[in-house]
Design an enzyme around this catalytic site. Structure first.
Site, PDB file in Angstrom:
ATOM      1  N   LEU A  15      -0.964  68.023 -19.354  1.00 26.37           N
ATOM      2  CA  LEU A  15       0.289  67.565 -18.756  1.00 26.37           C
ATOM      3  C   LEU A  15       0.603  66.166 -19.270  1.00 26.37           C
ATOM      4  O   LEU A  15      -0.171  65.227 -19.080  1.00 26.37           O
ATOM      5  CB  LEU A  15       0.194  67.560 -17.231  1.00 26.37           C
ATOM      6  CG  LEU A  15      -0.186  68.901 -16.596  1.00 26.37           C
ATOM      7  CD1 LEU A  15      -0.018  68.831 -15.088  1.00 26.37           C
ATOM      8  CD2 LEU A  15       0.623  70.056 -17.179  1.00 26.37           C
ATOM      9  N   ARG A  22       5.632  52.516 -14.298  1.00 29.74           N
ATOM     10  CA  ARG A  22       4.854  51.308 -14.002  1.00 29.74           C
ATOM     11  C   ARG A  22       4.258  50.654 -15.240  1.00 29.74           C
ATOM     12  O   ARG A  22       3.705  49.552 -15.165  1.00 29.74           O
ATOM     13  CB  ARG A  22       3.765  51.624 -12.965  1.00 29.74           C
ATOM     14  CG  ARG A  22       4.353  51.694 -11.550  1.00 29.74           C
ATOM     15  CD  ARG A  22       3.469  52.451 -10.597  1.00 29.74           C
ATOM     16  NE  ARG A  22       2.165  51.841 -10.466  1.00 29.74           N
ATOM     17  CZ  ARG A  22       1.101  52.464  -9.962  1.00 29.74           C
ATOM     18  NH1 ARG A  22       1.197  53.726  -9.567  1.00 29.74           N
ATOM     19  NH2 ARG A  22      -0.047  51.836  -9.862  1.00 29.74           N
ATOM     20  N   LYS A  29       4.286  56.554 -21.441  1.00 37.25           N
ATOM     21  CA  LYS A  29       2.945  56.124 -21.023  1.00 37.25           C
ATOM     22  C   LYS A  29       1.836  56.747 -21.867  1.00 37.25           C
ATOM     23  O   LYS A  29       0.916  56.042 -22.315  1.00 37.25           O
ATOM     24  CB  LYS A  29       2.723  56.485 -19.550  1.00 37.25           C
ATOM     25  CG  LYS A  29       1.311  56.207 -19.075  1.00 37.25           C
ATOM     26  CD  LYS A  29       1.183  56.256 -17.576  1.00 37.25           C
ATOM     27  CE  LYS A  29       1.141  57.658 -17.046  1.00 37.25           C
ATOM     28  NZ  LYS A  29       0.835  57.668 -15.586  1.00 37.25           N
ATOM     29  N   ASN A 234      -1.977  54.269 -14.849  1.00 30.69           N
ATOM     30  CA  ASN A 234      -0.586  54.222 -14.392  1.00 30.69           C
ATOM     31  C   ASN A 234       0.112  52.930 -14.769  1.00 30.69           C
ATOM     32  O   ASN A 234       1.331  52.870 -14.796  1.00 30.69           O
ATOM     33  CB  ASN A 234      -0.522  54.407 -12.871  1.00 30.69           C
ATOM     34  CG  ASN A 234      -1.090  55.758 -12.463  1.00 30.69           C
ATOM     35  OD1 ASN A 234      -0.680  56.782 -12.980  1.00 30.69           O
ATOM     36  ND2 ASN A 234      -2.076  55.752 -11.579  1.00 30.69           N
ATOM     37  N   ARG A 323      -8.498  44.710 -45.207  1.00 30.32           N
ATOM     38  CA  ARG A 323      -7.296  45.462 -44.833  1.00 30.32           C
ATOM     39  C   ARG A 323      -7.328  46.862 -45.449  1.00 30.32           C
ATOM     40  O   ARG A 323      -8.210  47.171 -46.256  1.00 30.32           O
ATOM     41  CB  ARG A 323      -6.067  44.675 -45.275  1.00 30.32           C
ATOM     42  CG  ARG A 323      -5.870  43.408 -44.430  1.00 30.32           C
ATOM     43  CD  ARG A 323      -4.736  42.568 -44.958  1.00 30.32           C
ATOM     44  NE  ARG A 323      -3.532  43.369 -45.111  1.00 30.32           N
ATOM     45  CZ  ARG A 323      -2.535  43.080 -45.951  1.00 30.32           C
ATOM     46  NH1 ARG A 323      -2.609  41.998 -46.722  1.00 30.32           N
ATOM     47  NH2 ARG A 323      -1.482  43.847 -46.032  1.00 30.32           N
ATOM     48  N   ALA A 370     -14.129  30.521 -55.665  1.00 25.46           N
ATOM     49  CA  ALA A 370     -13.394  30.101 -54.471  1.00 25.46           C
ATOM     50  C   ALA A 370     -11.922  29.885 -54.776  1.00 25.46           C
ATOM     51  O   ALA A 370     -11.560  29.360 -55.830  1.00 25.46           O
ATOM     52  CB  ALA A 370     -14.004  28.811 -53.936  1.00 25.46           C
TER      53      ALA A 370
END
Ligand code: UD1
Ligand code: CA
Length: 453
Positions: A15, A22, A29, A234, A323, A370
């Site tokens: 479901l 909220r 949600k 919720n 990355r 570097a």
């Protein structure tokens, strides 16, 4: 697992038609993420892992985004729309067409309850196999307020009473309903169809399947799980609690699989992070999605990895950023303040300090000094830099892509390299140094005289 388990046909109905108001979010949600995967994605992956033969996801009207996420996680999923929000039983019935296909059991799961384990779904299925027409998932609640209560008589489950509908005495009960249940396939439709909306919220409650089964003389019972597994999300406070619980599971799994986490509470994994053995992870390391770490790797403090693979014995950080598309070969080294994107570092290659390597290959044993930058982007396209085996790039060099540094070649410090460098040669591309003997002494003398006046 029972021996019959493997040949049982089980339908999972998830479901996902919740309003989620909220969350105070433009996003539905169930698409909010825990450990880098949507809550819906977690539930879907777990029911599949538990052995569901088919999965139906019930979404709200117009929720193409929810449907798309479901399909991305499991392409064979079937989507059903609950056109009006009339309760959990009504939501399950949106999948009527699938329910009617003759299953051994139907597992009802909630997309906003993402921490339930495959083992618990299997236990529900087993309870169904053992003859329960309705097997509900229960838990002992620290604070039962708001939950439906499992009401027992003589140790037998007789009904579930929603908090809003419960008497004061019933509200004392701490054994609560997680909301999920397993229904015997051959009774599922008739039980769901017999449920009415005679309650405080005028909704069709899935929980009433218990009383309906009783009325039909069918067996009902409960399977219990720890409260931490059945927590529903919720709002964003609960989302953060779910995240914390999942992170703890992932940390424990990494440690049990042979990684040392010096301060586990400061390391954050993605749901799909794969960590080998004898891996050392120092404090404050964050893994985004899609990272694989091989055996014997050290990840020093404050590193961030995403979409990267780290080969055996490699060393990363401190303060490194890997990355997507970063591939570190065996025993390669990426040091402090180094960013690697879409680049292969071959065996033993070293990129130790203050460097950006993007869209590149760094050959076996090559050393990148570097402050080296691969200039891979001109505002329109991305271009490749190829650094050969055993090459040495002096500090503070800009490698303007597309460009190739041949095997064994040297690049002088401070060079801006715009042309290919042949193997075993030296490229120096910087201003010539001139030296004026005694200049500083003369300068100081002159300036002192000026100041006196
Ligand atoms: C439900 C249970 C309650 C249990 C609690 C545990 C019922 C009637 N109550 O209450 O006993 O203690 O979970 O958290 O089942 N949904 C739809 N369509 C609807 C209504 C709900 O898809 O029309 C979905 C929601 O998105 C959610 C799930 O069903 O994923 C549960 O619904 P929710 O309204 O949150 O039920 P609770 O009141 O929490
Ligand atoms: Ca809920």
């Amino acid at each position: 697992m029972t021996s019959t388990r493997s040949d049982r046909r089980s339908l999972a109905v998830i479901l996902a038609a919740g309003e989620g108001t909220r969350m105070r979010s433009a996003r539905p949600k169930v698409l909010h993420e825990v450990a880098g995967r949507s809550m819906l994605g977690h539930v879907l992956a777990t029911v599949v892992e538990a052995g569901a033969s088919a999965v139906a996801v019930v979404v709200g009207p117009g929720r193409d985004d929810v449907a798309a996420e479901a399909r991305a996680v499991s392409p064979s999923v079937r989507i059903f729309v609950q056109h009006e929000r009339k309760g959990t039983a009504h939501a399950v019935l949106a999948a009527r067409e699938a329910l009617a296909e003759g299953w051994d059991d139907v597992i009802v799961a909630f997309a906003d309850t993402p921490l339930v384990t495959a083992e618990t779904y299997r236990a529900m299925s087993r309870a169904s196999a053992d003859g329960l027409a309705v097997a509900v998932l229960g838990f002992e609640a620290d604070d039962p307020t708001g939950y439906g209560r499992l009401l027992k008589d003589d140790g037998r489950l007789v009904a579930i009473r929603e908090h809003k509908d419960a008497t004061d005495v019933e509200r004392e009960v701490t054994l609560c309903n997680a909301g999920l249940m397993a229904l015997a396939g051959r009774h599922a439709l008739s039980l769901l169809d017999s449920i009415g909306a005679d309650n405080a919220q005028k909704e069709f409650y899935l929980t009433d399947a218990v009383a309906a089964a009783h009325a039909a003389g069918l067996a009902v019972g409960a399977v219990e799980a720890p409260e931490t597994e059945v927590m529903g999300v919720n709002d964003r406070v609960q989302l953060s609690k779910a995240e914390a619980l999942v992170q703890n599971r992932l940390r424990e799994r990494a440690m049990r699989d042979g990684a040392t986490l010096v301060a586990p509470e400061t390391v954050f994994f993605s749901h799909d992070t794969r960590i080998g053995r004898d891996v050392m992870i120092e404090p404050n390391v964050v893994f985004g999605p899609g990272v694989t770490v091989d055996d014997g790797v050290v990840i020093h403090a404050f590193s961030h990895l995403e979409g990267a693979s780290v080969g055996p014995g490699a060393s990363v950080g401190p303060f490194a950023r890997l990355r997507p598309g970063a591939k570190l070969g065996p025993k390669s080294r990426v040091g402090n303040f180094v960013e690697i994107k879409n680049a292969d570092l071959e065996t033993g290659a070293k990129v130790n300090h203050l460097t950006y390597i993007g869209d590149a290959r760094v050959g076996e044993g090559a050393n990148v000094g570097a402050g080296t930058i691969t200039c891979n982007y001109d505002g329109y396209g991305k271009y490749r830099t190829d650094i050969g085996k055993g090459a040495f790039v002096g500090s503070n060099s800009s490698l303007v892509a597309p460009v190739t540094i041949g095997d064994g070649a040297y690049v002088g410090s401070g060079s801006v390299v715009t042309k290919d460098v042949p193997a075993d040669s030296l490229a120096v591309a910087r201003g010539h140094q001139s030296v004026i003997a005694g200049w500083a002494t003369a300068f100081r003398t002159k300036m002192k005289d000026v100041k006196k006046r």
